[in-house]
Design a protein around this motif. Structure first.
Motif, mmCIF file in Angstrom:
data_model
loop_
_atom_site.group_PDB
_atom_site.id
_atom_site.type_symbol
_atom_site.label_atom_id
_atom_site.label_comp_id
_atom_site.label_asym_id
_atom_site.label_seq_id
_atom_site.Cartn_x
_atom_site.Cartn_y
_atom_site.Cartn_z
ATOM 1 N N TRP A 182 -5.654 7.992 10.367
ATOM 2 C CA TRP A 182 -4.536 8.301 11.250
ATOM 3 C C TRP A 182 -4.926 9.472 12.163
ATOM 4 O O TRP A 182 -5.654 10.369 11.756
ATOM 5 N N ASN A 235 -3.015 -5.789 6.593
ATOM 6 C CA ASN A 235 -3.963 -4.695 6.492
ATOM 7 C C ASN A 235 -3.272 -3.385 6.139
ATOM 8 O O ASN A 235 -2.074 -3.217 6.348
ATOM 9 N N SER A 236 -4.039 -2.444 5.625
ATOM 10 C CA SER A 236 -3.560 -1.084 5.372
ATOM 11 C C SER A 236 -4.146 -0.170 6.445
ATOM 12 O O SER A 236 -5.032 -0.570 7.199
ATOM 13 N N LEU A 237 -3.664 1.055 6.491
ATOM 14 C CA LEU A 237 -4.082 1.999 7.527
ATOM 15 C C LEU A 237 -4.862 3.140 6.886
ATOM 16 O O LEU A 237 -4.288 3.968 6.184
ATOM 17 N N ASP A 238 -6.169 3.160 7.117
ATOM 18 C CA ASP A 238 -7.001 4.111 6.395
ATOM 19 C C ASP A 238 -7.387 5.337 7.202
ATOM 20 O O ASP A 238 -8.083 6.213 6.693
ATOM 21 N N TYR A 278 1.120 5.544 0.924
ATOM 22 C CA TYR A 278 0.601 6.680 1.680
ATOM 23 C C TYR A 278 1.200 7.968 1.140
ATOM 24 O O TYR A 278 2.372 8.010 0.755
ATOM 25 N N LEU A 280 -3.837 7.235 3.103
ATOM 26 C CA LEU A 280 -3.766 6.045 2.258
ATOM 27 C C LEU A 280 -4.240 6.389 0.858
ATOM 28 O O LEU A 280 -5.350 6.894 0.691
ATOM 29 N N TRP A 332 3.592 -5.920 4.760
ATOM 30 C CA TRP A 332 3.724 -6.770 5.932
ATOM 31 C C TRP A 332 4.701 -7.904 5.612
ATOM 32 O O TRP A 332 4.700 -8.456 4.524
ATOM 33 N N GLN A 350 4.364 0.515 1.912
ATOM 34 C CA GLN A 350 4.281 -0.265 3.137
ATOM 35 C C GLN A 350 3.851 -1.683 2.812
ATOM 36 O O GLN A 350 2.996 -1.906 1.944
ATOM 37 N N CYS A 388 0.853 -1.184 0.000
ATOM 38 C CA CYS A 388 0.000 0.000 0.000
ATOM 39 C C CYS A 388 0.893 1.241 0.000
ATOM 40 O O CYS A 388 2.095 1.153 0.261
ATOM 41 N N LEU A 434 -7.678 -0.835 7.827
ATOM 42 C CA LEU A 434 -8.726 -0.630 6.820
ATOM 43 C C LEU A 434 -9.837 -1.675 6.928
ATOM 44 O O LEU A 434 -11.024 -1.337 6.911
ATOM 45 N N ARG A 435 -9.426 -2.938 7.045
ATOM 46 C CA ARG A 435 -10.400 -4.024 7.028
ATOM 47 C C ARG A 435 -10.645 -4.525 8.440
ATOM 48 O O ARG A 435 -9.741 -4.537 9.283
#
Lengths: 106, 123
Positions: free
Chosen positions: B113, B108-111, A35, A45, A90, A88, A33, B100-101
């Motif tokens: 902050w 997961n992503s960070l939607d 940012y 995002l 994981w 980013q 992803c 996000l989910r």
């Protein structure tokens, strides 16, 4: 630890296409992803799961991920797109961020 | 509107402790993993820790493992970061961010902050 490598800076002319790369070992096997962070603001995002755009993100933002490299592409770059961009991913239970790329408009 | 508000930052001497808080609103807090990410002045983003919706999965960056502890209280819509044995290298703006989910944490992503809370470690 898993490392993501980004170019420190990318320059683009107004209205042209900007490409920001993010490289890592077998990165294509993971979800990436991206940012966007403007000065003094929190990250936003702009791309998730390699190619998806959250609601509210303009269509000019797109992503790809294959092999060892993921790419964020901004088509028709606008002045408001000038910012720092971070990839980013994981790796098992840990999160890796790229070092960030400053996008500058010429 | 989804909101995350961090607090608890400040100036602290090396070797001392600090506890950060993150309060979420505008979403079903106990459905989502929460992460802490920090940014040293003029530097990039660095992941610190994460906690799953039910605290079943907790993970830390190597740089803070053994010194920091993450926890959450879903009844209070809050996540905490207990930071011990602080050093100058921990000086940063600390953000909490929402996954996000729902349910999943890994991948997961960070939607969303927060605005961050500044931690300065100095004598």
């Amino acid at each position: 630890s898993f490392e993501l490598t980004q170019p420190p800076s990318v320059s683009v002319s107004l209205g042209q296409t900007a490409s920001i790369s993010c490289s890592g070992d077998k990165l294509g096997d993971k979800y990436i992803c991206w940012y966007q962070q403007k000065p003094g603001q929190s990250p936003v995002l702009v791309i998730y799961q390699d190619v998806k755009r959250p609601s509210g993100i303009p269509e000019r933002f797109s992503g790809s991920n294959s092999g060892d490299t993921a790419t964020l592409t901004i088509s028709g770059t606008q002045t408001m797109d000038e910012a720092d961009y971070y990839c980013q991913a994981w790796d098992s239970t840990t999160v890796a961020f790229g070092g960030g790329t400053r996008l500058t408009l010429l | 509107e989804v909101q995350l508000v961090e607090s608890g930052g400040g100036l602290v001497q090396p070797g001392r402790s600090l506890r950060l808080s993150c309060v979420g609103s505008g979403f079903t807090f106990d459905d989502y993993a929460i992460l802490w990410v920090r940014q040293a002045p003029g530097k990039g983003l660095e992941w610190v820790s994460c906690v799953s919706w039910n605290s079943d999965i907790i993970a830390y960056a190597d740089s803070v493992k053994g010194r920091f502890t993450i926890s959450r209280d879903n009844a209070q819509n809050s996540v905490y970061l207990e930071m011990n044995r602080l050093t100058a290298e921990d000086t940063a703006l600390y953000y909490c961010a929402k996954a996000l989910r729902t349910i999943t944490v890994i991948g997961n992503s960070l939607d969303a902050w927060g605005q961050g809370t500044m931690v300065t470690v100095s004598s």
